[in-house]
Design a protein around this motif. Structure first.
Motif, PDB file in Angstrom:
ATOM      1  N   THR A  26     -30.708  57.187  49.298  1.00 13.75           N
ATOM      2  CA  THR A  26     -31.513  56.610  49.228  1.00 13.75           C
ATOM      3  C   THR A  26     -32.882  56.454  49.003  1.00 13.75           C
ATOM      4  O   THR A  26     -33.622  57.412  49.014  1.00 13.75           O
ATOM      5  N   LEU A  27     -33.329  56.056  47.709  1.00  9.66           N
ATOM      6  CA  LEU A  27     -34.850  56.078  46.840  1.00  9.66           C
ATOM      7  C   LEU A  27     -35.738  55.333  48.675  1.00  9.66           C
ATOM      8  O   LEU A  27     -35.595  53.909  48.267  1.00  9.66           O
ATOM      9  N   TYR A  28     -36.890  56.041  48.403  1.00  7.83           N
ATOM     10  CA  TYR A  28     -38.027  55.528  49.724  1.00  7.83           C
ATOM     11  C   TYR A  28     -39.588  55.378  49.228  1.00  7.83           C
ATOM     12  O   TYR A  28     -39.818  56.669  48.867  1.00  7.83           O
ATOM     13  N   VAL A  29     -39.856  54.119  48.752  1.00 10.29           N
ATOM     14  CA  VAL A  29     -41.341  53.512  47.885  1.00 10.29           C
ATOM     15  C   VAL A  29     -41.666  53.780  49.462  1.00 10.29           C
ATOM     16  O   VAL A  29     -41.839  52.825  49.897  1.00 10.29           O
ATOM     17  N   PRO A  30     -42.397  54.135  49.720  1.00  8.75           N
ATOM     18  CA  PRO A  30     -42.887  54.349  51.095  1.00  8.75           C
ATOM     19  C   PRO A  30     -44.899  53.305  50.506  1.00  8.75           C
ATOM     20  O   PRO A  30     -45.113  53.580  48.923  1.00  8.75           O
ATOM     21  N   GLY A  31     -45.395  53.585  51.460  1.00  7.33           N
ATOM     22  CA  GLY A  31     -46.985  52.655  51.131  1.00  7.33           C
ATOM     23  C   GLY A  31     -47.290  53.113  50.534  1.00  7.33           C
ATOM     24  O   GLY A  31     -48.314  52.914  49.729  1.00  7.33           O
ATOM     25  N   HIS A  32     -47.658  54.920  50.525  1.00  7.59           N
ATOM     26  CA  HIS A  32     -48.300  55.532  50.399  1.00  7.59           C
ATOM     27  C   HIS A  32     -47.736  57.006  50.248  1.00  7.59           C
ATOM     28  O   HIS A  32     -47.190  57.533  51.034  1.00  7.59           O
ATOM     29  N   GLY A  33     -48.833  57.358  48.916  1.00  6.64           N
ATOM     30  CA  GLY A  33     -47.450  59.247  48.866  1.00  6.64           C
ATOM     31  C   GLY A  33     -46.058  58.817  48.041  1.00  6.64           C
ATOM     32  O   GLY A  33     -45.491  58.447  47.177  1.00  6.64           O
TER      33      GLY A  33
END
Ligand SMILES: [Zn+2]
Length: 325
Positions: free
Chosen positions: A249-256
């Motif tokens: 899975t690719l996670y798009v974090p809120g920051h970073g």
């Protein structure tokens, strides 16, 4: 921490945006550079405030790089396109950030966003939302803004500086259920918007099954110590557990930077370490200030931007609030 007092730092770093602006003062250049450089997908646009990376067919993530000093967007976000619509993720720190993303949406998909989802109330995710409703979009109707009622109310009550355009836009949002997932059908693609909490009282994630992509909002920060200013840490841990998938899975974090499984797991381990330390310090009767000042993350967890002691103190204080209640 040379030019401003600790008291000022605590007072001024309440919101995520201020948290990041101040982090720029204390973050080594090497870390800033590494953060800005890490890209998992092809970069289709690069600006001083961030890079737009293609993560799958019809899905792009804006990875913001505010530590360079440009606060147009500050938070991450993105574009999710289908045959009959486009979701823009986040309202960003300034209206110019939202307008920029909408313009990119038109370039990449032929369409201005039809929907905007704001994951939580913090200014760096919500304050620019009116930028989606602008004059150079005269040819298409303004997008439907979606957020929870709680987030909408907090944006109106708390976010500074007050902005009538923002208030009007967010007041006109279509509420997302705070108890059940909402599905937005984009034609050939369905996106589930799942109500969660823990970073704030009301957070949502945007979840796509195939390809497996999750926009996490600020429930996940990659290689950055998160802001616990509004956190309910036990709920944060529950939400993070629920977000994790058992497949690639690719996670798009809120920051970073964009995160894959190992990055995600490192973040979850870090949260667990903080919990353990907070519980122990609480039992021993140590104050949050003292415990935070004495704390350091184990080196096995690697490097974390924003390792300033103030953020540890805030994390301990958030845990103490729960343990004491
Ligand atoms: Zn936030």
């Amino acid at each position: 921490m040379s030019s401003i007092s600790r008291r000022d730092f605590v007072a001024r770093s309440g919101s995520c945006a201020a948290h990041l602006a101040l982090a720029a003062i204390v973050t080594p250049d090497t870390l800033r550079a590494a953060w800005a450089r890490t890209a998992l997908g092809p970069v289709v646009a690069r600006e001083p405030f961030g890079s737009l990376e293609q993560v799958a067919d019809g899905i792009w993530a804006l990875i913001s790089t505010p530590l360079g000093g440009d606060s147009t967007t500050v938070s991450n976000g993105g574009i999710i396109a289908g045959r009959s619509g486009v979701i823009a993720v986040e309202g960003f720190n300034k209206a110019a950030g939202a307008s920029w993303l909408a313009t990119k949406s038109r370039e990449l998909t032929g369409r201005w966003p039809t929907h905007v989802v704001v994951t939580h109330y913090h200014g760096d995710h919500a304050n620019g939302v009116a930028g989606y409703v602008v004059a150079d979009n005269a040819s298409s109707p303004p997008p439907a803004v979606r957020t929870t009622e709680r987030t909408r109310d907090l944006v109106v009550q708390k976010n500074q500086p007050a902005d009538p355009a923002r208030t009007t836009t967010i007041q006109g949002s279509v509420p997302l259920s705070s108890t059940e997932p909402t599905t937005i059908d984009l034609g050939n693609r369905r996106v589930r918007i799942v109500p969660r909490s823990g970073h704030t009282d009301s957070d949502v994630s945007l979840e796509i099954e195939d390809p497996s992509v999750v926009f996490c909002g600020d429930l996940v920060w990659n290689a950055m110590f998160p802001n616990y200013v509004d956190a309910i840490p036990s709920r944060l841990a529950t939400s993070v557990k629920a977000l994790r998938r058992d497949r690639a899975t690719l996670y798009v974090p809120g920051h970073g930077a964009l995160a894959r499984q190992p990055d995600f797991d490192r973040y979850a381990s870090m949260l667990a370490e903080v919990e353990q330390a907070a519980r122990k310090a609480y039992q021993q009767g140590t104050s949050a200030a003292d415990a935070g000042a004495a704390y350091s993350l184990p080196s096995s967890l690697g490097e974390w931007t924003l390792f300033n002691k103030v953020f540890f103190e805030r994390a301990f204080a958030a845990w103490y609030k729960e343990l004491g209640g």
